[in-house]
Each structure stands twice: as C-alpha cells, then as structure tokens.
Motif scaffolding. Structure first.
Motif, mmCIF file in Angstrom:
data_model
loop_
_atom_site.group_PDB
_atom_site.id
_atom_site.type_symbol
_atom_site.label_atom_id
_atom_site.label_comp_id
_atom_site.label_asym_id
_atom_site.label_seq_id
_atom_site.Cartn_x
_atom_site.Cartn_y
_atom_site.Cartn_z
ATOM 1 N N ALA A 1 0.825 -1.205 0.000
ATOM 2 C CA ALA A 1 0.000 0.000 0.000
ATOM 3 C C ALA A 1 0.861 1.257 0.000
ATOM 4 C CB ALA A 1 -0.943 -0.009 1.198
ATOM 5 N N ARG A 2 1.904 1.259 0.803
ATOM 6 C CA ARG A 2 2.779 2.438 0.844
ATOM 7 C C ARG A 2 3.483 2.640 -0.490
ATOM 8 N NH1 ARG A 2 6.534 0.943 5.500
ATOM 9 N NH2 ARG A 2 7.721 2.721 4.696
ATOM 10 N N ALA A 3 3.907 1.548 -1.115
ATOM 11 C CA ALA A 3 4.553 1.675 -2.425
ATOM 12 C C ALA A 3 3.560 2.210 -3.456
ATOM 13 C CB ALA A 3 5.100 0.317 -2.867
ATOM 14 N N PHE A 4 2.317 1.730 -3.413
ATOM 15 C CA PHE A 4 1.300 2.208 -4.357
ATOM 16 C C PHE A 4 1.047 3.707 -4.176
ATOM 17 C CE2 PHE A 4 -3.175 3.170 -5.250
ATOM 18 C CZ PHE A 4 -3.282 2.760 -6.571
ATOM 19 N N LEU A 5 0.894 4.152 -2.933
ATOM 20 C CA LEU A 5 0.599 5.562 -2.670
ATOM 21 C C LEU A 5 1.780 6.468 -2.993
ATOM 22 C CD1 LEU A 5 -1.373 5.206 0.670
ATOM 23 C CD2 LEU A 5 -2.285 5.576 -1.619
ATOM 24 N N ALA A 6 2.979 5.897 -3.104
ATOM 25 C CA ALA A 6 4.156 6.702 -3.446
ATOM 26 C C ALA A 6 4.281 6.941 -4.950
ATOM 27 C CB ALA A 6 5.420 6.013 -2.922
ATOM 28 N N LEU A 7 3.477 6.261 -5.752
ATOM 29 C CA LEU A 7 3.576 6.390 -7.209
ATOM 30 C C LEU A 7 2.918 7.681 -7.687
ATOM 31 C CD1 LEU A 7 2.633 2.759 -8.329
ATOM 32 C CD2 LEU A 7 4.922 3.721 -8.056
ATOM 33 N N PRO A 8 3.288 8.157 -8.885
ATOM 34 C CA PRO A 8 2.570 9.291 -9.478
ATOM 35 C C PRO A 8 1.093 8.952 -9.675
ATOM 36 C CG PRO A 8 4.614 8.850 -10.657
ATOM 37 C CD PRO A 8 4.424 7.701 -9.710
ATOM 38 N N GLU A 9 0.247 9.975 -9.622
ATOM 39 C CA GLU A 9 -1.198 9.740 -9.673
ATOM 40 C C GLU A 9 -1.611 9.019 -10.956
ATOM 41 O OE1 GLU A 9 -5.410 12.228 -9.383
ATOM 42 O OE2 GLU A 9 -3.502 13.235 -9.012
ATOM 43 N N ARG A 10 -0.987 9.328 -12.071
ATOM 44 C CA ARG A 10 -1.359 8.692 -13.335
ATOM 45 C C ARG A 10 -1.039 7.188 -13.293
ATOM 46 N NH1 ARG A 10 -2.601 10.318 -18.502
ATOM 47 N NH2 ARG A 10 -1.624 9.257 -20.262
ATOM 48 N N ARG B 1 3.667 -0.907 -13.201
ATOM 49 C CA ARG B 1 3.992 -2.104 -12.421
ATOM 50 C C ARG B 1 5.464 -2.131 -12.058
ATOM 51 N NH1 ARG B 1 0.336 -4.594 -16.004
ATOM 52 N NH2 ARG B 1 2.058 -5.278 -17.341
ATOM 53 N N GLU B 2 6.316 -1.760 -13.015
ATOM 54 C CA GLU B 2 7.741 -1.713 -12.713
ATOM 55 C C GLU B 2 8.039 -0.661 -11.655
ATOM 56 O OE1 GLU B 2 10.137 -3.852 -13.766
ATOM 57 O OE2 GLU B 2 8.318 -4.874 -14.408
ATOM 58 N N GLY B 3 7.348 0.479 -11.754
ATOM 59 C CA GLY B 3 7.525 1.508 -10.743
ATOM 60 C C GLY B 3 7.083 1.043 -9.373
ATOM 61 N N LEU B 4 5.989 0.265 -9.328
ATOM 62 C CA LEU B 4 5.515 -0.275 -8.057
ATOM 63 C C LEU B 4 6.546 -1.238 -7.475
ATOM 64 C CD1 LEU B 4 3.174 -0.585 -6.015
ATOM 65 C CD2 LEU B 4 2.347 -2.482 -7.422
ATOM 66 N N ARG B 5 7.114 -2.094 -8.313
ATOM 67 C CA ARG B 5 8.126 -3.025 -7.825
ATOM 68 C C ARG B 5 9.333 -2.269 -7.264
ATOM 69 N NH1 ARG B 5 6.850 -6.205 -12.838
ATOM 70 N NH2 ARG B 5 5.705 -8.047 -12.159
ATOM 71 N N GLN B 6 9.767 -1.237 -7.974
ATOM 72 C CA GLN B 6 10.927 -0.483 -7.510
ATOM 73 C C GLN B 6 10.628 0.235 -6.199
ATOM 74 O OE1 GLN B 6 13.980 -0.687 -8.733
ATOM 75 N NE2 GLN B 6 13.180 -2.159 -10.229
ATOM 76 N N ALA B 7 9.430 0.811 -6.083
ATOM 77 C CA ALA B 7 9.048 1.474 -4.829
ATOM 78 C C ALA B 7 8.983 0.474 -3.685
ATOM 79 C CB ALA B 7 7.706 2.182 -5.006
ATOM 80 N N TYR B 8 8.451 -0.718 -3.975
ATOM 81 C CA TYR B 8 8.355 -1.766 -2.953
ATOM 82 C C TYR B 8 9.755 -2.190 -2.498
ATOM 83 C CZ TYR B 8 7.053 -6.301 -0.927
ATOM 84 O OH TYR B 8 6.878 -7.364 -0.088
ATOM 85 N N LEU B 9 10.659 -2.392 -3.468
ATOM 86 C CA LEU B 9 12.030 -2.775 -3.123
ATOM 87 C C LEU B 9 12.725 -1.684 -2.327
ATOM 88 C CD1 LEU B 9 13.266 -4.503 -6.393
ATOM 89 C CD2 LEU B 9 13.072 -5.557 -4.137
ATOM 90 N N GLN B 10 12.496 -0.430 -2.716
ATOM 91 C CA GLN B 10 13.146 0.666 -2.005
ATOM 92 C C GLN B 10 12.710 0.720 -0.548
ATOM 93 O OE1 GLN B 10 15.630 2.597 -3.301
ATOM 94 N NE2 GLN B 10 15.835 3.171 -1.147
#
Length: 777
Positions: free
Chosen positions: A124-133, A170-179
């Motif tokens: 959830a935190r990784a998702f909310l960290a992504l750009p709105e688009r 999806r790639e951005g979500l994975r990177q945010a999750y890993l970070q």
C-alpha cells in the motif's frame, strides 16, 4: 477524416477548473456506475442515489475551488463515497454535529476502522508513493481488471498506450516496494540481492547474477517472501490496495462493477446532483457544497438540457485554498475561510438500519481426502439490530458436512465448532442452513462447520453463503476451494480468544556425564540429540512411570478453556500416553484418536493427537502438567516429547480469530521449504500470536526459519534466534528439551496469510500451528 479522441479525465478536470462546466457531466457519465456499485454495498434503496449525488457534489465543489484530483478521479470518488456514508451515519446517530460537515474535504485521509493498519503495509505504501497517473492505470487495469480499451478514454490513450503505461507503472511499483525494503535496513547480505530483484523478475539479469539471486533466496525466507510479492504484484494490489480504497466490501464492489449497468446521462445525473443540493436544509447547503459548486451544478445541468455551447462559469471571488494532494489518502489542508457554523436541524432523526457484511472461507485449507472446517463470519456495520439471521451455506462439489455425533442424531443438529455464539445449523441441500438470533449493531458473529473432502473432489470454486435478516441481504463466496496440498484446520473460533501451548521432552542425555548437565542448561557445544544416546527422562516421584516430564501452564486472568489438544511424538509405533493435571496425584490414560506416521532419516516416527478439552477445562487453572510413558525408542538421534495446545478466552484481548492446524509434515532434505496457506484469516498487518510444535529440531544446526508473510519470526524462548527457531526449547519447561520444540512467536499477519517453515541443514517434523490474530471488527 480524423476521429477526435475523447478527453481524458485529467483534461476534463482541468476544463472544469477553468470554468467549462460540461466536462463534469462527462466525468459523471464515466464514473457514476462505479459510485453506485460501491454505494449499493453500503446503503440500500433511495439512499444509494442520495449518496452518489452528494459525493459528486462534494468533489465538484472542491474542484471548483482549485483542489481535488488531477487525474485519478475513480479512486478519489470511491473514497468520497465511503466517507460520505460514514459521515451520514455519524450525523444520524448524533456522533457528529452538522457544524462539523463544513470541515469536510474529500482529501482528508479515510481508512475504515475495520482496516486500520492496512495503509502501513509495504504494498500500500509503495502504491501511494507512485505518481497519480500510474496509480490510476494500476487501479483500473489490475485492481478493477478493466480491459485496456475500456480504460483508454479515461487516460486519453490508445489501448496499446494503456498497456504500455500499465507495464511502466507495475515496474515503478516493484521499484518502490524494493526501495521500502531497503529503507527497512535489511541484513547486509540481503542488500545486493534486493537491488537486483527487480531485474531478476523481468528476466533481465545475466545468468551469473540470476544464479546469485537464486542461491540467496533459497536460503533467506525474508527475500523469498519479497520475491513472491514482486512476482505477483497484481494479487498484492487486489488484496491490499483494493480494500484500502474501496473498503472492506471491495469484493462486492468488484463483482457489482463487472456486471453491465445502464448508465444514466450526464444531464440526468447532474439533475440528481442539483436535486440533492435542493433537498438539503438551507442551513446545510453552504456546509456541503460551496456557492461556486452549486452555481456550477446549475450551469452544467442547464447546458446539458438545452444543448447549448459549453457554459463558462466565472470563478468566484478568491477564497484562499491551499494546494491539495492528488491522493485521497494524504492529509489535506482545510480552507482558510469556512461558512458560519449552523445549529443542528430540528427534523426527526431517521431510524437506523442494519447492514450486514458476510465472509466465508475454509480455515487453513480444504485438502483432498481430509476433514476440514468452513467458517462463516458476519458483521452488522449498521446502526440498528438485525432481524433473525438465516444463512444458507453451499459447499463445493466433493465437500460434505461431517454427520452429527450420536447425541445429536435425533434432532439433526450439526456438532458445534468453536464458541458457537448462538448458532444452530442443520444439513440442507448441498450444505447447511444456520439460524441465529438478531445481531446487535456493531457486533460480529461466526459459525464454523466441520466438513470432509472427498479424495476425488475437484479443485475450483470455494464455498458460498446467502444471508437473510428480514429485508436485509448479504452474500459471499470464498476465493479458495479444494486443494491437493495444505493444512486443514483442527479447530477454529472467534471472540476474545488467544492461543497457548506448553510441552517438554521425554528423553534426554545421560545424567552420569558431566557434560550432560551443561547441555541441559543450554550451554556447551553438545546440545543436539544427534550427539548423545537419548535415554528416557523420568522426573516425577511416581515409581509406576518410566518416562515423565512436566511443563508449567499459566492462563490469562479470568480466562476459560475453549479447546485443548494433546499431542505426542516419538520413534516407533504410537500408543496411549498418561497425563496428570495440576493438583492431581494420579495419572489418567489418554488414548490417541488420530495418529500420523512419517519417515525421518533415522526411520518412522509418529505424531498422536487426542482432544482433552473437557479434562483441561475442569482442571486447576495454573500449575504443572505432567505427561508420562508415551511409546518411545532410546538411542542416538532419538526424540520423544509432548505438547498441550489450547485456545482460551481472554477478557483483555480484542475480538480475535483463532485457528489450530495440525499437519505432521517433514521439512528438510528434498523439501527444505513448506508453505501452508492460512485461509480464513483476513486482516492483513494485524498483530498475531503463533504457537508452534515441532519435533527433531537441533540447537546447533542453524538455518531453521519461520514466517507469516511479513518477515522472519523470533521465538520468545530458547536462544531467541530468528535464524535457528527449532533449538530444543519448550514453553513451560526450563531445561533443554532435546528433539522437542514448543515455541511462541509474536508476528504481523502478511497480506496473503501463509505459514512458511524452512530449514537448511536439519530435518524436522513440523507438527502443530496455533494462531490467534486480532480481527478488525
């Protein structure tokens, strides 16, 4: 001749901010079906349209003041719908005055009380960290599972463009999750592997680097869990982000959204919005929709009805508004000017109504050729008691109810499981009909049915339930059905309950060797049963026993025993065991009702089980329990031990779920990692207590790890080493318990509940898992 592409949600929102009122009608057309789908899960009858109209009006007001979403209109709208229903119920029940309404802003964080803590999960935190688009495209394509062609107009892209954007998101979500994992200060050896995991999942690593990741993950349970979540981010989105945005009723919302619905026109819908504003008492109109928003609604409705050119609505005199974040889950500053507070309306308050939320799941798993438990849970999240509850449970093919015990045959009533809570169930059709008295507002209830799964039962659909309570209806279907592997539940219950377990070994090293005393005190380098010829341990003063040991049981104050199971294990063939409760002088003989035999490197071993609930419930609350004379074999590497596992009420605990799984499973050798799904335990990120019973663990063979899906778990006793859990320690016993482990761990339940047991060097017999987890109710 070219075809003009439709404006995206972001372009329409910008047009509305610039005074072009017709854009809001198009947004209404695109998203009203979703708003209705969610509102119908929360309210009934004419109130659905009122909630939808009120929600659109609030967003229109906010957009007219320069705030609101930039592109993710759908998720913003769903949050507003939930917040609107929540606030309406608070007003009706006098928990919120009408003066508070003027503080409403859809951007204020709103997490349902039943889901507190969900927003803290890494996904959830990784998702909310992504750009709105990116959040918008993931919501539509992965959470709501819409086709790219259907999402294209919302984002102003082609279908191929949506697919490409979803891939990048999806790639951005994975990177945010890993970070976020890296920010959590992982072990030093894990950091380089975590850094490569994104490329590993995409198949973009060189063979040498991929081998490094493979080798590390095979021995690191935490990184293995990260890899599983990265490989299936879509499941994480639906399990964590779906309920976070749409609430606990996300499953019903998703199902309703998938059904074709005839959408109304923008004119019809905005006329309803305008009509809703007119029906609100005049004192409240300024509170729920600013003058600019009401003016815009009127202008839009007139424009759409007359077919004239787009109406330009002049912006109102400047009202200072702080910039608002795009996400409806982030804090939003309130405007610096507010309408004057008004007194509460004097009209008679409408009576509250009952609203039921139903779930149904197998507890643990429904495994072929084994018994199991199906749990039905209901919560009344309305403001009034329900009428009498009638639930119709439908079981999948090959799953049948276990017939009632002889004492119940005459009435046909099924044997109760757990605390029962007033339910009475009878066989009916392909399942059962269960009846209970009315359920009070804000209360939860559960009933559990024992079932048997046929050996040829097909995998597929899970059990389903339909609930009636007068005019109120609810239904649910389990996501999981019959499985070929897994751990079925032995017992399950809900309430203010907790799990406890104690145990000890029945063999030990020779007392004549000075090094044995050192080993018994958990010291020295000979703490494994592989390093000693194990002999029978006889600690009681009874000349009639040949092997005996004790463990101290301490129960919560004011508790009562709901269920108790006695387990014992050793090499050879199973037989009865003798047990002595606290304060008793004589042993009682307990015969096994179920025996499982498995093969370990040294030969066959057994695990025996007997239900001793009545015996434990009638015994002294606290004190030493003794066990003696279980069949055993002596010698090097031999083990023999026992454990008493309990579910008890605990007045100090919140409403909780408890389940016991007993599966004698060999872990190690060819099966170094075993995962057992924990079906029926829904609240992710909730505190949990886990009791584990394991046989043949060795203290000096490291690499034994346990996880519930949220990181490695550290036992409360023994060496307290998360990398060596099965170290010959047992709750209730002070000394080394060679080859027997009864471990207590505190944990946080993962997003996809499952118990993972792993060992690198040892081979153990994993016996029992008893878990209690707080239910958000």
């Amino acid at each position: 001749m070219g075809v003009e592409s439709p404006q995206s949600d972001a372009e329409l929102l910008q047009a509305v901010r610039e005074g072009n009122a017709t854009g809001y009608g198009r947004l209404y057309d695109r998203h009203v079906a979703a708003a209705r789908a969610l509102a119908r899960q929360l309210v009934r009858g004419a109130e659905v349209e009122d909630v939808v109209a009120e929600s659109f009006t609030k967003i229109l007001d906010l957009v007219g003041r320069g705030g609101g979403p930039d592109s993710g209109f759908r998720t913003y709208l769903l949050t507003v719908v939930r917040r609107t229903v929540h606030d309406r119920s608070r007003i009706e029940s006098r928990q919120m005055t009408t003066g508070e309404i003027e503080l409403f802003d859809p951007g204020v964080p709103f997490v349902d009380p039943a889901l507190v803590g969900l927003e803290k999960s890494l996904v959830a935190r990784a998702f909310l960290a992504l750009p709105e688009r990116w959040r918008a495209v993931l919501w539509h394509t992965e959470v709501e599972r819409s086709k790219p062609a259907d999402v294209a107009p919302l984002l102003g892209l082609s279908a191929n463009g949506v697919a490409a954007l979803a891939y990048r998101a999806r790639e951005g979500l994975r990177q945010a999750y890993l970070q976020m994992h890296l920010n959590g200060v992982p072990r030093h050896a894990c950091r380089p592997v975590l850094g490569k995991m994104g490329a590993y999942v995409r198949g973009g690593l060189a063979r040498r680097d991929a081998k490094v990741v493979d080798e590390h993950v095979s021995g690191c349970e935490e990184c293995h869990g990260v890899l599983l979540e990265l490989t299936d981010v879509n499941r994480g989105l639906r399990v964590m982000v779906g309920p976070l945005i749409a609430g606990p009723l996300f499953g019903g919302y998703a199902a309703a959204l998938a059904k074709p619905v005839l959408a109304g026109t923008g004119a019809d819908g905005l006329l309803r919005v305008l009509g809703w504003v007119r029906r609100v008492p005049k004192q409240q109109q300024a509170a729920v929709a600013g003058g600019a928003a009401v003016t815009a609604a009127v202008a839009v409705a007139l424009a759409l009805m007359s077919g004239t050119e787009p109406v330009r609505v002049g912006r109102p005199p400047a009202v200072p508004v702080a910039p608002l974040p795009a996400s409806p889950l982030q804090p939003v500053p309130t405007p610096s000017e507010q309408p004057t507070p008004v007194p509460a309306p004097t009209e008679t308050r409408q009576p509250g109504r009952a609203r039921l939320l139903a779930t149904i799941d197998p507890l643990g798993s429904l495994v072929r050729a084994q018994p199991g438990i199906v749990g039905l849970r209901l919560r009344n999240h309305g403001r009034a008691p329900s009428e009498e509850l009638v639930a119709y449970v439908d079981l999948p093919a090959g799953v049948t109810l276990i017939p009632p015990a002889r004492r119940h045959h005459s009435s046909g009533t099924l044997d109760p499981v757990g605390t029962v809570d007033g339910w009475a169930c009878r066989p009916s059709g392909s399942g059962a009909r269960c009846v209970r008295e009315p359920l009070a507002a804000g209360r939860s209830t559960a009933v559990f049915l024992r079932v048997r799964v046929a050996e040829e039962a097909p995998e597929g659909a899970g059990p389903a339930v339909r609930v009636q309570a007068g005019p109120v209806r609810a239904q649910a279907r389990a996501e999981e059905g019959v499985r070929t592997t897994g751990a079925p539940a032995r017992f399950a219950t809900d309430g203010k309950v907790a799990v406890r377990a104690i145990g000890n070994s029945l063999v030990s090293c020779s007392e004549g060797d000075p090094a044995c005393w050192e080993a018994r005190r958990r010291q020295g380098d000979r703490r494994d049963n592989d390093l000693w010829p194990m002999t029978a341990l006889d600690r009681d003063a009874d000349p009639g026993t040949t092997a005996s040991s004790a463990a101290r049981l301490t129960l919560p104050k004011g508790s009562q025993v709901v269920w108790a199971g006695l387990y014992w294990s050793a090499g050879g063939e199973a037989g009865p065991i003798r047990i002595r409760p606290p304060g008793r002088r004589a042993y009682l003989t307990v015969r096994p009702t179920e025996v499982t035999t498995r093969e370990l490197p040294l030969g066959p071993v057994y695990q025996a089980y007997a239900d001793v609930s009545g015996l434990v419930a009638n015994a002294r609350r606290d004190g030493f329990w003794w066990a003696a004379d279980a069949p055993l074999r002596e010698g090097v590497s031999r083990h023999a031990g026992w454990s008493l596992v309990l579910i008890v009420t605990d007045p100090s605990e919140p409403y909780s779920q408890a389940v016991v799984l007993d599966t004698a499973t060999v872990v190690g050798g060819a099966s170094r990692r075993v995962r057992m799904p924990l079906g029926g335990l829904r609240p992710a990120a909730a505190p949990a207590r886990l009791e584990l019973v394991t046989w043949e663990g060795d203290a000096d063979l490291r690499g034994d790890r346990v996880s519930l899906g949220s990181g490695l778990l550290t036992p409360a006793g023994g060496d307290r080493d998360a990398g060596n859990v099965f170290d010959g320690s047992s709750t209730g016993a002070a000394e080394m318990t060679f080859g027997s482990d009864v471990d207590t761990v505190s944990a946080e339940l993962g997003a996809d509940p499952g118990l993972t047991i792993a060992t690198d060097k040892d081979v153990v017999l994993f016996g029992v898992a008893a878990l209690s987890v707080r239910a958000r109710s």
